[in-house]
Design a protein around this motif. Structure first.
Motif, short mmCIF file in Angstrom:
data_model
loop_
_atom_site.label_atom_id
_atom_site.label_comp_id
_atom_site.label_asym_id
_atom_site.label_seq_id
_atom_site.Cartn_x
_atom_site.Cartn_y
_atom_site.Cartn_z
N HIS A 28 65.00 137.37 71.02
CA HIS A 28 65.84 136.18 70.82
C HIS A 28 66.76 136.32 69.62
O HIS A 28 67.38 135.35 69.21
N PHE A 29 66.85 137.51 69.00
CA PHE A 29 67.75 137.73 67.87
C PHE A 29 68.59 138.97 68.15
O PHE A 29 68.05 140.02 68.52
N PRO A 30 69.91 138.88 68.03
CA PRO A 30 70.76 140.06 68.24
C PRO A 30 70.39 141.17 67.25
O PRO A 30 69.82 140.93 66.19
N LYS A 31 70.79 142.39 67.63
CA LYS A 31 70.41 143.55 66.83
C LYS A 31 71.02 143.50 65.43
O LYS A 31 70.36 143.83 64.44
N HIS A 32 72.32 143.07 65.33
CA HIS A 32 72.95 143.09 64.01
C HIS A 32 72.28 142.10 63.05
O HIS A 32 72.21 142.32 61.84
N ILE A 33 71.73 140.99 63.60
CA ILE A 33 71.04 140.03 62.73
C ILE A 33 69.71 140.62 62.25
O ILE A 33 69.33 140.47 61.08
N ARG A 34 68.99 141.31 63.16
CA ARG A 34 67.73 141.94 62.74
C ARG A 34 67.99 143.00 61.67
O ARG A 34 67.25 143.09 60.68
N GLU A 35 69.06 143.81 61.84
CA GLU A 35 69.38 144.85 60.85
C GLU A 35 69.75 144.22 59.50
O GLU A 35 69.37 144.73 58.44
N GLU A 36 70.46 143.11 59.55
CA GLU A 36 70.83 142.45 58.30
C GLU A 36 69.60 141.93 57.56
O GLU A 36 69.46 142.08 56.34
N TRP A 37 68.65 141.37 58.33
CA TRP A 37 67.45 140.85 57.69
C TRP A 37 66.56 141.96 57.15
O TRP A 37 65.98 141.84 56.08
N VAL A 38 66.50 143.08 57.91
CA VAL A 38 65.72 144.22 57.42
C VAL A 38 66.32 144.75 56.12
O VAL A 38 65.60 145.03 55.15
N ARG A 90 68.22 143.12 54.02
CA ARG A 90 68.07 142.13 52.94
C ARG A 90 66.66 142.13 52.37
O ARG A 90 66.46 142.10 51.16
N VAL A 91 65.67 142.20 53.25
CA VAL A 91 64.27 142.22 52.79
C VAL A 91 63.99 143.48 51.97
O VAL A 91 63.32 143.43 50.93
N TYR A 92 64.54 144.62 52.42
CA TYR A 92 64.32 145.88 51.69
C TYR A 92 64.93 145.81 50.29
O TYR A 92 64.29 146.19 49.31
N VAL A 93 66.17 145.30 50.20
CA VAL A 93 66.83 145.21 48.88
C VAL A 93 66.08 144.25 47.96
O VAL A 93 65.83 144.57 46.78
N TYR A 94 65.70 143.08 48.48
CA TYR A 94 64.98 142.11 47.64
C TYR A 94 63.63 142.65 47.20
O TYR A 94 63.17 142.39 46.07
N ALA A 95 62.97 143.40 48.08
CA ALA A 95 61.68 143.97 47.70
C ALA A 95 61.84 144.99 46.58
O ALA A 95 61.04 145.04 45.63
N CYS A 96 62.88 145.84 46.68
CA CYS A 96 63.13 146.83 45.62
C CYS A 96 63.47 146.15 44.30
O CYS A 96 62.98 146.56 43.24
N VAL A 97 64.31 145.10 44.35
CA VAL A 97 64.67 144.39 43.12
C VAL A 97 63.45 143.72 42.51
O VAL A 97 63.23 143.76 41.29
N ALA A 98 62.61 143.10 43.37
CA ALA A 98 61.41 142.45 42.87
C ALA A 98 60.47 143.46 42.22
O ALA A 98 59.90 143.21 41.14
N LEU A 99 60.31 144.63 42.85
CA LEU A 99 59.45 145.67 42.28
C LEU A 99 60.00 146.14 40.94
O LEU A 99 59.24 146.37 39.98
N LEU A 100 61.33 146.28 40.86
CA LEU A 100 61.96 146.72 39.61
C LEU A 100 61.75 145.70 38.50
O LEU A 100 61.40 146.06 37.36
N VAL A 101 61.94 144.42 38.83
CA VAL A 101 61.77 143.36 37.82
C VAL A 101 60.31 143.30 37.35
O VAL A 101 60.04 143.20 36.15
N VAL A 102 59.38 143.38 38.30
CA VAL A 102 57.96 143.35 37.94
C VAL A 102 57.60 144.54 37.06
O VAL A 102 56.86 144.42 36.06
N THR A 103 58.14 145.72 37.38
CA THR A 103 57.86 146.91 36.57
C THR A 103 58.38 146.76 35.15
O THR A 103 57.68 147.08 34.17
N ILE A 104 59.61 146.27 35.01
CA ILE A 104 60.19 146.10 33.67
C ILE A 104 59.38 145.11 32.86
O ILE A 104 59.02 145.37 31.70
#
Length: 308
Positions: A17-27, A29-43
């Motif tokens: 029920h979700f087009p491919k480009h929307i799934r790719e955008e969410w993937v 976005r989640v990957y970038v936010y996870a990396c930023v969160a890990l970086l902030v937590v590490t610092i």
């Protein structure tokens, strides 16, 4: 006719029920936010760990912060133990600022040569050579300083050759790529019309360089110097090999001295975790961290001024 791959993607879109480009955008976005969160937590974890260790001597009342910052005697095994860090603060400041004073003119001249005088030859020959300096391990710089600079100073000046001057010369070579790269980037971003306007008014190339180009890019050039000082302030191994590691406030460039990084690397492995000596070394590490934050703050101010 649609290809099998397109038919499979269309079928997957109907099922999810979700087009491919929307799934790719969410993937993404989640990957970038996870990396930023890990970086902030590490610092924040690193800052919290160093601060919790480094503040322990002051919170427990074993050492007063003014005694650590202004004390001239470092005798952790004495009775009573003395923890004066002024010799290490002075040693770090001396070698860092003298190294920046040596490296800055060479870095600026190299940047001017690569961007204003001989851009093609400079960027093709000089820039790779300077970038190569950034990739050399610090222990190699230490060996070169120990084998070349220290004997030269010993044969030329009174003393053993170990000291502030030897450490500053080694550090000046190490921070030269930082100063040169930032100066080159700053000079390369100047609008072409600015220089052409100067030539149209009758100014020579050198008048344009030192009366127009250098003053215009001064905040960016100062940013390179501050980053070089920050790099020099945190360098440990190369300085430790040539500075002599004597815990006293030097009164001459040829006297042996010690830096914050050298005393931490020399003594941290010989202390018991949780002891007063060990926690005080963490206090020195906390001072290094605060100095790094100060340099970053100064760089941000200079960058903001350069954008105006």
């Amino acid at each position: 006719m649609n290809s099998p791959v397109k038919r499979e993607n269309a079928a997957a879109d109907r099922v999810s029920h979700f087009p491919k480009h929307i799934r790719e955008e969410w993937v993404g976005r989640v990957y970038v936010y996870a990396c930023v969160a890990l970086l902030v937590v590490t610092i924040f974890s690193i800052v919290w760990f160093i601060a919790s260790k480094g503040l322990t001597p002051f919170v427990s009342g074993a050492i007063r912060i003014q005694d650590l910052l202004t004390g001239r005697v470092w005798k952790p095994e004495g009775e009573p133990p003395l923890f004066g860090a002024l010799p290490f603060l002075a040693g770090s400041a001396y070698v860092s600022f003298i190294a920046a004073a040596i490296a800055a003119p060479f870095g600026f001249c190299a940047a001017v040569f690569m961007t204003q005088i001989a851009p093609k030859v400079g960027r093709r020959v000089l820039q790779p050579a300077i970038e190569l300096l950034a990739g050399i391990p610090s222990v190699v710089y230490g060996f070169v300083g120990l084998s070349v600079i220290v004997p030269f100073l010993r044969d030329t000046f009174p003393g053993q050759g170990f000291g502030i001057l030897a450490g500053s010369l080694v550090l000046s070579i190490m921070i030269l790529p930082t100063v040169t790269s930032i100066a080159t980037d700053a000079l390369s971003t100047l609008p072409a019309g600015l220089k052409e306007g100067s030539f149209a008014l009758g100014a020579t190339r050198w008048q344009t360089i030192y009366r127009l180009i250098l003053p215009t890019t001064l905040p960016s050039l100062l940013t390179g110097i501050v980053l070089g000082i920050s790099r020099a302030f945190g360098e440990a191994l190369a300085v430790q090999m040539v500075i002599g590691n004597a815990p006293h406030v030097p009164t001459s460039l040829l006297q042996s001295a010690a830096t914050l990084t050298s005393i931490i690397t020399l003594e941290m492995g010989n202390t018991v975790g949780g002891s007063l000596h060990n926690n005080t070394l963490w206090s020195l590490a906390l001072i290094l961290l605060v100095m790094t934050f100060l340099f970053v703050f100064i760089v941000r101010l200079l960058e903001r001024r350069a954008k105006r």
